[in-house]
Design a protein around this motif. Sequence first.
Motif, PDB file in Angstrom:
ATOM      1  N   LEU A  54     -77.023  14.855 -24.369  1.00  0.00           N
ATOM      2  CA  LEU A  54     -77.014  14.094 -23.168  1.00  0.00           C
ATOM      3  C   LEU A  54     -75.343  13.785 -23.206  1.00  0.00           C
ATOM      4  N   LEU A  55     -74.845  13.611 -24.181  1.00  0.00           N
ATOM      5  CA  LEU A  55     -73.236  13.945 -23.918  1.00  0.00           C
ATOM      6  C   LEU A  55     -72.913  14.941 -23.297  1.00  0.00           C
ATOM      7  N   GLN A  56     -73.245  16.259 -23.595  1.00  0.00           N
ATOM      8  CA  GLN A  56     -73.171  17.379 -23.106  1.00  0.00           C
ATOM      9  C   GLN A  56     -73.510  17.244 -21.556  1.00  0.00           C
ATOM     10  N   ALA A  57     -74.373  16.870 -21.134  1.00  0.00           N
ATOM     11  CA  ALA A  57     -74.758  16.786 -19.894  1.00  0.00           C
ATOM     12  C   ALA A  57     -74.056  15.941 -18.932  1.00  0.00           C
ATOM     13  N   GLY A  58     -73.728  14.926 -19.543  1.00  0.00           N
ATOM     14  CA  GLY A  58     -72.701  14.044 -18.851  1.00  0.00           C
ATOM     15  C   GLY A  58     -71.319  14.800 -18.675  1.00  0.00           C
ATOM     16  N   TYR A  59     -70.877  15.532 -19.840  1.00  0.00           N
ATOM     17  CA  TYR A  59     -69.542  16.360 -19.578  1.00  0.00           C
ATOM     18  C   TYR A  59     -69.709  17.282 -18.503  1.00  0.00           C
ATOM     19  N   ARG A  60     -70.788  17.992 -18.506  1.00  0.00           N
ATOM     20  CA  ARG A  60     -71.100  19.003 -17.562  1.00  0.00           C
ATOM     21  C   ARG A  60     -70.934  18.436 -15.960  1.00  0.00           C
ATOM     22  N   LEU A  96     -61.756  11.601 -29.943  1.00  0.00           N
ATOM     23  CA  LEU A  96     -61.575  11.949 -28.506  1.00  0.00           C
ATOM     24  C   LEU A  96     -61.241  13.478 -28.368  1.00  0.00           C
ATOM     25  N   VAL A  97     -60.235  13.846 -29.184  1.00  0.00           N
ATOM     26  CA  VAL A  97     -59.706  15.168 -28.979  1.00  0.00           C
ATOM     27  C   VAL A  97     -60.785  16.292 -29.378  1.00  0.00           C
ATOM     28  N   TYR A  98     -61.500  15.842 -30.544  1.00  0.00           N
ATOM     29  CA  TYR A  98     -62.418  16.880 -31.320  1.00  0.00           C
ATOM     30  C   TYR A  98     -63.659  16.812 -30.352  1.00  0.00           C
ATOM     31  N   CYS A  99     -63.973  15.716 -29.760  1.00  0.00           N
ATOM     32  CA  CYS A  99     -65.360  15.578 -29.058  1.00  0.00           C
ATOM     33  C   CYS A  99     -64.999  16.509 -27.720  1.00  0.00           C
ATOM     34  N   LEU A 100     -64.006  16.359 -27.207  1.00  0.00           N
ATOM     35  CA  LEU A 100     -63.671  17.288 -25.839  1.00  0.00           C
ATOM     36  C   LEU A 100     -63.584  18.723 -26.161  1.00  0.00           C
ATOM     37  N   VAL A 101     -63.032  19.100 -27.520  1.00  0.00           N
ATOM     38  CA  VAL A 101     -62.873  20.132 -27.776  1.00  0.00           C
ATOM     39  C   VAL A 101     -64.346  21.018 -28.087  1.00  0.00           C
ATOM     40  N   SER A 102     -65.161  20.167 -28.683  1.00  0.00           N
ATOM     41  CA  SER A 102     -66.585  20.532 -28.939  1.00  0.00           C
ATOM     42  C   SER A 102     -67.399  20.533 -27.808  1.00  0.00           C
ATOM     43  N   LEU A 103     -67.232  19.733 -26.825  1.00  0.00           N
ATOM     44  CA  LEU A 103     -67.963  19.950 -25.538  1.00  0.00           C
ATOM     45  C   LEU A 103     -67.650  21.069 -24.870  1.00  0.00           C
ATOM     46  N   GLN A 104     -66.318  21.585 -24.840  1.00  0.00           N
ATOM     47  CA  GLN A 104     -66.065  22.675 -24.191  1.00  0.00           C
ATOM     48  C   GLN A 104     -66.397  23.867 -24.812  1.00  0.00           C
ATOM     49  N   VAL A 105     -66.141  23.842 -26.226  1.00  0.00           N
ATOM     50  CA  VAL A 105     -66.772  25.078 -27.048  1.00  0.00           C
ATOM     51  C   VAL A 105     -68.268  25.303 -26.584  1.00  0.00           C
ATOM     52  N   TYR A 106     -69.032  24.294 -26.643  1.00  0.00           N
ATOM     53  CA  TYR A 106     -70.460  24.385 -26.325  1.00  0.00           C
ATOM     54  C   TYR A 106     -70.636  25.277 -24.928  1.00  0.00           C
ATOM     55  N   ILE A 107     -69.746  25.015 -23.784  1.00  0.00           N
ATOM     56  CA  ILE A 107     -69.788  25.765 -22.683  1.00  0.00           C
ATOM     57  C   ILE A 107     -69.340  27.106 -22.890  1.00  0.00           C
ATOM     58  N   SER A 108     -68.163  27.134 -23.446  1.00  0.00           N
ATOM     59  CA  SER A 108     -67.570  28.737 -23.331  1.00  0.00           C
ATOM     60  C   SER A 108     -68.016  29.352 -24.397  1.00  0.00           C
ATOM     61  N   LEU A 109     -68.018  29.073 -25.575  1.00  0.00           N
ATOM     62  CA  LEU A 109     -68.565  30.029 -26.424  1.00  0.00           C
ATOM     63  C   LEU A 109     -70.289  29.803 -26.977  1.00  0.00           C
ATOM     64  N   LYS A 110     -70.897  28.953 -26.188  1.00  0.00           N
ATOM     65  CA  LYS A 110     -72.352  28.587 -26.656  1.00  0.00           C
ATOM     66  C   LYS A 110     -72.641  28.323 -28.092  1.00  0.00           C
ATOM     67  N   VAL A 111     -71.683  27.526 -28.451  1.00  0.00           N
ATOM     68  CA  VAL A 111     -71.993  26.919 -30.173  1.00  0.00           C
ATOM     69  C   VAL A 111     -71.794  25.504 -30.158  1.00  0.00           C
ATOM     70  N   LEU A 112     -72.870  24.827 -30.564  1.00  0.00           N
ATOM     71  CA  LEU A 112     -72.818  23.318 -30.764  1.00  0.00           C
ATOM     72  C   LEU A 112     -72.233  23.055 -31.918  1.00  0.00           C
ATOM     73  N   LEU A 113     -71.232  22.036 -31.951  1.00  0.00           N
ATOM     74  CA  LEU A 113     -70.400  21.430 -33.103  1.00  0.00           C
ATOM     75  C   LEU A 113     -71.069  20.182 -33.105  1.00  0.00           C
ATOM     76  N   PRO A 114     -71.495  19.319 -34.132  1.00  0.00           N
ATOM     77  CA  PRO A 114     -71.838  18.213 -34.230  1.00  0.00           C
ATOM     78  C   PRO A 114     -70.622  17.284 -34.446  1.00  0.00           C
ATOM     79  N   THR A 115     -70.928  16.076 -33.939  1.00  0.00           N
ATOM     80  CA  THR A 115     -69.571  15.177 -33.683  1.00  0.00           C
ATOM     81  C   THR A 115     -69.608  14.022 -34.681  1.00  0.00           C
TER      82      THR A 115
END
Length: 858
Positions: A419-425, A823-842
């Motif tokens: 859900l967080l990832q959808a909002g970020y997209r 916030l920094v970790y969350c933003l990085v993990s959200l972008q890593v999800y899109i760019s590298l297709k890897v989901l990092l727990p937060t």
Amino acid sequence: MKSKIFHLKVIKIKSGCNFELSWENGKTISAIVDYPQDLDQGYQDWKYAYINCYRNLRGKVPKSGRIKVKKDPAALLREAEARFLSLFDRWLRDGELYEIREEIAKAATDSSINRRYWVDILLTCNCHELTCLPWEAWEISTTTKTNLSRFGTIRIARVSKNIHAGISHNKIIPSIRRPARVLAILGDEKGLDFKEDRKALAHLSKLAEIKFIGWQPGKDSTSLKQEIVKEIANPRGWDILFFAGHSNETALTGGELHIAPDASLGLKDIQQSLQQGIANGLKFAIFNSCDGISIAEFLIALGLPQVAVMAEPIHNQVAQVFIVQFLNSLAEYKDVHEALRDACAYLKDQQNLTYPSAYLIPTLFRHPQSVLFRLEPIGLGHSLRNWLPTKKEALWLSAWLTISLIPPLQDLLLESRLLLQAGYRQVTQQVEWQTNSSPVQSPVRLVQIDNKSLKQDNVKLVDDRYMDYGYLASILDKLVASNAQIIGFDYILDQDQKQPDNSKQLQQSVTEAINSNTWLVWAAIEAHDPADYQGVSDKIANLNQTMEGDITTYDGYVESPSNNCDQSCPFSYLLVLSYCLQDQDSQLAMGLPEPKNSNQDFRTSVVDGVNGAHTQAHTQAHTQLAWLGRVKRPAIAYFLQWFQPIIDYSLPPEQVYQRISACELLGSCSSPLNPPILGYFDIITPQNWGVRGAKPTKLPKSYDSLDLNQTIVIVASGGYKEAGIDQEGQDNNLLPLPVAFWRSSQGWQDWFDGKSSFTGGEAHSYIAHHLFYQHLVIPIPNTLMILLTAVLGKKFRLIKQDDPEQQQWWFSNLGNAWLIYWLVYCLVSLQVYISLKVLLPTLMPLVVFSTYSNTPKQ
């Protein structure tokens, strides 16, 4: 080890003394008190009694000689000590000093909870008379004392009144993680015995590299001087300088060391060598010899961080007892001040009857910029011990690891993360609406038999549960007429005996579809136990010409084949595989017959052909087939859902598949204002996407001209309440939060008569999309991230613990900025999800990191 530092200056002016206490941020307290005239006499009486008590001293006896007395010298010394300390304590309890004592005591009281927290007082006196006083015995308050109890919190160290050199950054770091280098100088041994000194130093042999220099019979004193000077300035540097022997205070040379029976060294004579040694890393010096105050002041003025000396003459046996205790504590990785306190405490508590007043003699001088030196554990064993969790850390870690392994909680965390990832997209417009200026066209079409279709087409469920096979035949006929080449039915068609006529009609439609070279994939439950198998009836379809795919799914995860699809092959996987093989060139290259000409198990033929695709991957289709051939379920996923790709619900449904209501396909009902079918309707663009009520510019009146060539069509239930295999409503799942987010953001009416549900057909559509576009998002398990962040948090805490006070500003400024870190970790993990297709727990990793990095060592 942490400490709060006070700077105390005591300046004697005529008959009075000015006390000035300063600490953090320029705070100061000043007071002036009279200097008692009888204090000097009390000191002299005590000193003469002390010298008279001890015979063998590591220094020269004063010219006045020994006092001839009839009473026991030890008893006289204890009486003189009591009188002297009483005078000293009475003076320091003057009311004018109340505020100073109170401020120090308050700091000590606040820190007394943590035994590793010290209140350090750096004392500077402007005259020798004040420096010689036993300031370490000052009882600042009745509740918090500077006595030598091992649980005290206040420590007093001396500071030279004249300091000519600062401490460079590399020498501020007080600890070392390699074997320490110790230069031990053994001086004139006349009347002394250095055996215990050597044994005590040998106790450090596992932690230190020790080199001894000393006079031996027949050795030339001049060459000895040259050797000492050369070794002190050794380019490799020394961490500790140790001296044992005779020494004396001198007015002009900074102190005198007796290195041989006929030779001595004034510190001023070897000043250059000492300065070079300090520049090469010398951090601490200890002089286990008499009258060392002038020696310490001289070395501190040169920039040496710390020096331990004897303020008065010292008995040979006392010196031996002291050095053994001091080095034992140092070997326990205590700092030099704590080690000196331990040794003095031993002399007072255990040896005071044998060696009265001896505990008052050792003292420590510090450079005001220095951090106390300590040895550090070396070797793998010590390193591992530092990394072992404390009891509190182990409890926290066990709790979080247990929580991370609870399946329902894992699902909730995964859904919330998506859900967080959808909002970020949506916020960052990374929905991939367009690629190379062309609309994103998913080949997946989802034909849904919904409540509207059942009502409009007057479809009656068999036994109020099973789908009418005749209605499925009508849908199949329409799809074949619309040039659909790949069709999958998300229905278990094994109830032919309950509707024989409808089954025959469906069988005829299947035959016509196969003759049109249409590839059909049927839903099945391919259980390990043949008795639990469910699939298409052989009276409806022949598996030599069609295929079955397993529709069993784990909520939220992409099912991939195992064992080359020998026993089970996912439904969506077979649809994508069929789509890639519908090109006749690909079929011929793989040696595959058309479905109507196949006379063996068609799925086996297809899978065997794909397994050899990597040997001939010379076209785009072959490359994709080769990739599909490599898609396997991770071995660990059979036990835990680790590293198994997830269904990416952060993608909006309209990007993944296009919906078609069955009655609209058949032309029996009108099309509502729903999301357009790409390639036939106009596209909702990023400019109006997300706007509530956005509509396409054109809508078809019917699907008569619909062309479904180059698509994957899935026929599935559309949310009617009876849909399910074993029980009613089984196919209607709870709506995933990200999908609900996309539906609400588009402002659509729910397709299922207001019921918030998500069907198995929609899940298969997502999986087919992911396999087609090679969009596999790999989740990093919470359990592994918890372990990783626990290690990182432990390392962070160890760095903070070891970091010197001059560097603590970095942590004090950023240590409380956890919101920024999060916030920094969350933003990085959200972008890593899109760019590298890897989901990092937060959530869990950040909580564990915060817990570990801030948990005090216990």
